[in-house]
Enzyme design. Structure first.
Site: not given
Ligand code: NAD
Length: 260
Positions: A142, A155
Site C-alpha cells: 500500500s 496496518y
Molecule cells: P476487499 O475487502 O474488497 O477484499 C479483501 C478480500 O480478502 C475479501 O474477499 C476477504 O474475504 C479476503 N480475506 C480477508 N481476510 C482473509 C483471510 N484471513 N484469509 C483469506 N482471505 C481473506 O479489499 P481490497 O481493497 O480489495 O484489499 C485487497 C488488498 O489490497 C489488501 O491487502 C489491502 O490492504 C490492499 N490495499 C487496498 C487498498 C484500497 O484502497 N482498497 C489500497 C492499498 C492496498
C-alpha cells in the site's frame, strides 16, 4: 505481456483488487486459483472465469491458518498442475487511534497481512523451487508501505513489513529465478475502503466527503481514486516480467500520492 501456461494463486480474490487481478490474469492466459476466506464468493469468481473459457478453481483458505494454507496450496497444485505466481493480497483494515487499539485487533492485522504473506510464500516457493521454472511473488502492499496515516498503526506496520519480506524473498529466490515485488496502491474504492469512510468521519469528526477529499485523496496529483484495474495491470506487468532484473522492488500506483 501474457501469462499463457502459468498458474496463479490470488489470495483474497473473492472481492475488490484480488478479484480484478484474477480476471485480468485469466484474460491473459493464466489458470487462476481464487483463494479466500469467503468460499462462496471465491466459487462465484471461479465460475465466472470458467464461463469465459479460463481454467480456474476456488480454494477455501484462511491465510492466517498454517494448516489451511498448506492444504490450499496442495489443492491448487493438484487441480491446476503447479504454482508459478503468488499474489499475496488478502487483507482487512481496522482503524483506531493507538491509545484505543486493542491488542487483539493488532494481532489480527499482523496475522492476516504478515503471517498470511509468510505462510503463502513458504508453501508456494517450495513448489516453485521443486518445479525449477522460476516464479513471481507479488505482495499487495500500500502507499502505507511507505507513508503513515493517523488511526492506522497496525496496518502501516504490517504493510511496511511486506517490503522487508519481499527483499529477503528476492535475495533467496534469485538462484531459482523466483522474483518478489510489492505493489503499493493508493486508495481504491473497494468494500475495504467503503467501510472506512464513515469510520474515519466519526473518528476525525469530519464529513464523509471531507474524508474522501481531505484525507484519502488530498496528496494525489489529481484528486482521483486508483482503480482495481490500475492495480491489476501492474500485477500483470510484474508477473509477466521474465528476469531477475526486476525483483525486490515496490511499485507505487497512487495518482502521485507518494512519489519515490
Ligand atoms: P476487499 O475487502 O474488497 O477484499 C479483501 C478480500 O480478502 C475479501 O474477499 C476477504 O474475504 C479476503 N480475506 C480477508 N481476510 C482473509 C483471510 N484471513 N484469509 C483469506 N482471505 C481473506 O479489499 P481490497 O481493497 O480489495 O484489499 C485487497 C488488498 O489490497 C489488501 O491487502 C489491502 O490492504 C490492499 N490495499 C487496498 C487498498 C484500497 O484502497 N482498497 C489500497 C492499498 C492496498
Amino acid at each position: 505481456m501474457r501469462l499463457d501456461g502459468k498458474v496463479a494463486i490470488v489470495t483474497g480474490a473473492a472481492s475488490g483488487i484480488g478479484k480484478r487481478i484474477a480476471e485480468v490474469y485469466a484474460e491473459n492466459g493464466a489458470a487462476v486459483a481464487i483463494a479466500d476466506l469467503n468460499l462462496a464468493g471465491a466459487q462465484a469468481v471461479a465460475d465466472e472465469l470458467k464461463a469465459k473459457g479460463a481454467r480456474a478453481t476456488a480454494v477455501a483458505m484462511d491465510v492466517t491458518d498454517e494448516a489451511a494454507v498448506i492444504a490450499g496450496v496442495a489443492q491448487v497444485v493438484k487441480d491446476l498442475g503447479g504454482v508459478d505466481i503468488l499474489i499475496s493480497n488478502a487483507g482487512i483494515q481496522i482503524v483506531n487511534p493507538i491509545e484505543n487499539y486493542s491488542f487483539a485487533d493488532w494481532k489480527k492485522m499482523q496475522a492476516i497481512h504478515v503471517d498470511g504473506a509468510f505462510l503463502t510464500t513458504r508453501e508456494c516457493i517450495k513448489q516453485m523451487y521443486a518445479a525449477g521454472k522460476g516464479g513471481s511473488i507479488i505482495y499487495m502492499g500500500s502507499v502505507h508501505s511507505k507513508e503513515a496515516s493517523k488511526l492506522k498503526s497496525a496496518y502501516v506496520a504490517a504493510k511496511h513489513a511486506l517490503v522487508g519480506l519481499a527483499k529477503v524473498v528476492a535475495k533467496e529466490g534469485a538462484a531459482h529465478g523466483v522474483r518478489a515485488n510489492v505493489i503499493c496502491p493508493g486508495f481504491v474504492r473497494t468494500p475495504l475502503v467503503e467501510k472506512q469512510i464513515p469510520e474515519q468521519a466519526k473518528e476525525l469528526g469530519i464529513s464523509e466527503a471531507d474524508v474522501i477529499k481531505n484525507v484519502m485523496l488530498k496528496e494525489t496529483v489529481d484528486g482521483e481514486f486508483t482503480t482495481v484495474d490500475d492495480v491489476a495491470q501492474c500485477a500483470l506487468f510484474l508477473a509477466a516480467f521474465e528476469t531477475n532484473a526486476l525483483t525486490g522492488q515496490s511499485l507505487v500506483v497512487s495518482h502521485g500520492w507518494f512519489m519515490q
